[in-house]
Design a protein around this motif. Structure first.
Motif, PDB file in Angstrom:
ATOM      1  N   ASN A 139       0.854  -1.193   0.000  1.00  0.00           N
ATOM      2  CA  ASN A 139       0.000   0.000   0.000  1.00  0.00           C
ATOM      3  C   ASN A 139       0.892   1.245   0.000  1.00  0.00           C
ATOM      4  O   ASN A 139       0.973   1.979   0.980  1.00  0.00           O
ATOM      5  CB  ASN A 139      -0.947  -0.011   1.211  1.00  0.00           C
ATOM      6  CG  ASN A 139      -1.942   1.117   1.192  1.00  0.00           C
ATOM      7  OD1 ASN A 139      -1.958   1.939   0.276  1.00  0.00           O
ATOM      8  ND2 ASN A 139      -2.766   1.180   2.215  1.00  0.00           N
ATOM      9  N   LEU A 140       1.554   1.477  -1.113  1.00  0.00           N
ATOM     10  CA  LEU A 140       2.520   2.564  -1.222  1.00  0.00           C
ATOM     11  C   LEU A 140       1.878   3.940  -1.054  1.00  0.00           C
ATOM     12  O   LEU A 140       2.509   4.867  -0.539  1.00  0.00           O
ATOM     13  CB  LEU A 140       3.257   2.477  -2.559  1.00  0.00           C
ATOM     14  CG  LEU A 140       4.036   1.175  -2.784  1.00  0.00           C
ATOM     15  CD1 LEU A 140       4.658   1.169  -4.176  1.00  0.00           C
ATOM     16  CD2 LEU A 140       5.070   0.961  -1.717  1.00  0.00           C
ATOM     17  N   ALA A 141       0.626   4.082  -1.457  1.00  0.00           N
ATOM     18  CA  ALA A 141      -0.049   5.382  -1.331  1.00  0.00           C
ATOM     19  C   ALA A 141      -0.154   5.802   0.135  1.00  0.00           C
ATOM     20  O   ALA A 141       0.019   6.979   0.465  1.00  0.00           O
ATOM     21  CB  ALA A 141      -1.433   5.330  -1.975  1.00  0.00           C
ATOM     22  N   SER A 142      -0.407   4.855   1.019  1.00  0.00           N
ATOM     23  CA  SER A 142      -0.494   5.187   2.439  1.00  0.00           C
ATOM     24  C   SER A 142       0.870   5.646   2.963  1.00  0.00           C
ATOM     25  O   SER A 142       0.951   6.575   3.770  1.00  0.00           O
ATOM     26  CB  SER A 142      -1.003   3.988   3.239  1.00  0.00           C
ATOM     27  OG  SER A 142      -1.293   4.369   4.562  1.00  0.00           O
ATOM     28  N   GLY A 143       1.922   5.019   2.494  1.00  0.00           N
ATOM     29  CA  GLY A 143       3.267   5.456   2.875  1.00  0.00           C
ATOM     30  C   GLY A 143       3.559   6.871   2.402  1.00  0.00           C
ATOM     31  O   GLY A 143       4.174   7.664   3.127  1.00  0.00           O
ATOM     32  N   ARG A 144       3.104   7.215   1.207  1.00  0.00           N
ATOM     33  CA  ARG A 144       3.300   8.585   0.705  1.00  0.00           C
ATOM     34  C   ARG A 144       2.537   9.596   1.555  1.00  0.00           C
ATOM     35  O   ARG A 144       3.018  10.711   1.794  1.00  0.00           O
ATOM     36  CB  ARG A 144       2.897   8.679  -0.763  1.00  0.00           C
ATOM     37  CG  ARG A 144       3.941   8.048  -1.691  1.00  0.00           C
ATOM     38  CD  ARG A 144       3.702   8.381  -3.153  1.00  0.00           C
ATOM     39  NE  ARG A 144       2.439   7.868  -3.659  1.00  0.00           N
ATOM     40  CZ  ARG A 144       2.240   6.644  -4.129  1.00  0.00           C
ATOM     41  NH1 ARG A 144       3.233   5.786  -4.154  1.00  0.00           N
ATOM     42  NH2 ARG A 144       1.068   6.280  -4.583  1.00  0.00           N
ATOM     43  N   VAL A 145       1.350   9.224   2.034  1.00  0.00           N
ATOM     44  CA  VAL A 145       0.598  10.107   2.934  1.00  0.00           C
ATOM     45  C   VAL A 145       1.436  10.390   4.181  1.00  0.00           C
ATOM     46  O   VAL A 145       1.571  11.542   4.610  1.00  0.00           O
ATOM     47  CB  VAL A 145      -0.770   9.486   3.311  1.00  0.00           C
ATOM     48  CG1 VAL A 145      -1.417  10.217   4.477  1.00  0.00           C
ATOM     49  CG2 VAL A 145      -1.696   9.464   2.105  1.00  0.00           C
ATOM     50  N   MET A 146       2.012   9.351   4.756  1.00  0.00           N
ATOM     51  CA  MET A 146       2.824   9.513   5.970  1.00  0.00           C
ATOM     52  C   MET A 146       4.046  10.390   5.693  1.00  0.00           C
ATOM     53  O   MET A 146       4.396  11.253   6.497  1.00  0.00           O
ATOM     54  CB  MET A 146       3.232   8.143   6.505  1.00  0.00           C
ATOM     55  CG  MET A 146       2.061   7.330   6.995  1.00  0.00           C
ATOM     56  SD  MET A 146       2.536   5.627   7.372  1.00  0.00           S
ATOM     57  CE  MET A 146       0.933   4.821   7.315  1.00  0.00           C
ATOM     58  N   GLN A 147       4.684  10.171   4.556  1.00  0.00           N
ATOM     59  CA  GLN A 147       5.854  10.979   4.200  1.00  0.00           C
ATOM     60  C   GLN A 147       5.481  12.444   4.014  1.00  0.00           C
ATOM     61  O   GLN A 147       6.187  13.340   4.489  1.00  0.00           O
ATOM     62  CB  GLN A 147       6.492  10.440   2.925  1.00  0.00           C
ATOM     63  CG  GLN A 147       7.124   9.080   3.094  1.00  0.00           C
ATOM     64  CD  GLN A 147       7.406   8.403   1.767  1.00  0.00           C
ATOM     65  OE1 GLN A 147       7.239   8.977   0.692  1.00  0.00           O
ATOM     66  NE2 GLN A 147       7.838   7.150   1.837  1.00  0.00           N
ATOM     67  N   LYS A 148       4.372  12.714   3.334  1.00  0.00           N
ATOM     68  CA  LYS A 148       3.939  14.092   3.111  1.00  0.00           C
ATOM     69  C   LYS A 148       3.584  14.794   4.420  1.00  0.00           C
ATOM     70  O   LYS A 148       3.684  16.016   4.517  1.00  0.00           O
ATOM     71  CB  LYS A 148       2.744  14.144   2.163  1.00  0.00           C
ATOM     72  CG  LYS A 148       3.079  13.788   0.733  1.00  0.00           C
ATOM     73  CD  LYS A 148       1.800  13.799  -0.099  1.00  0.00           C
ATOM     74  CE  LYS A 148       2.002  13.145  -1.434  1.00  0.00           C
ATOM     75  NZ  LYS A 148       0.735  13.029  -2.172  1.00  0.00           N
TER      76      LYS A 148
END
Length: 185
Positions: A139-148
């Motif tokens: 679930n890479l999109a969730s990781g991008r949310v956390m990074q942002k």
């Protein structure tokens, strides 16, 4: 730690408020979508009315333990589009954050906007010292949310998430209150 009984937060585009029984149809619709359910470890599939009712009842019990659940809704169009929650850890000074959004609300920045505001609430209003979050490795999109939201990658735990008997790799992120403040929050 400060306790907040029933809190409503606002961002530029969102209202984060306690979920209620009027949200049940939206909860069932969004959480019942396998594209949402299969990205979490807690949402069963198929998801039905009884699950939503039971979940809302559990929120009331969890509130006594310092946990907070917010319904995410847009200011321009009322109605639940997702959920974000703070689950206090046993040390009472740190917590884990989890979230999900209905599919038609993906890729619009709502999850990042909600996460940033819940982090601010956790650090500033509740006085927490650390926040963690995780996602399934695919679930890479969730990781991008956390990074942002300025959370820092911590590590991967092979087979660290159990989705109803199926193990998935768990990717962990976190941030300390002093890092969050230092980064210009």
């Amino acid at each position: 730690m400060k306790t907040i009984a029933s809190t409503t937060l606002e961002t530029e585009r969102l209202i984060l408020r306690p979920p209620g029984t009027a949200d049940i149809p939206a909860i069932v619709r969004h959480a019942g979508d396998p594209r949402v359910a299969f990205k979490t470890t807690a949402i069963p599939h198929p998801y039905h009315l009884g699950h939503a009712v039971g979940w809302l009842e559990s929120i009331e019990l969890d509130r006594a333990n310092g946990n907070t659940v917010f319904a995410i809704e847009r200011k321009t169009e009322p109605g639940l589009i997702g959920v974000i929650a703070i689950e206090l850890r046993s040390d009472k000074c740190s917590a884990d954050i989890g979230y999900w959004l209905g599919v038609k609300h993906w890729r619009k920045g709502y999850a990042t906007e909600a996460l940033r505001n819940v982090m601010r609430h956790a650090f500033e209003d509740r006085g927490l010292l650390y926040l963690g979050a995780c996602h399934m490795a695919d679930n890479l999109a969730s990781g991008r949310v956390m990074q942002k939201a300025r959370m820092k990658f911590e590590h991967v735990i092979r087979g660290g998430m159990d989705r109803f008997g199926v193990l998935h790799d768990r990717v962990n992120y976190g941030i300390f209150a002093d890092e969050w403040r230092f980064d210009g929050a």
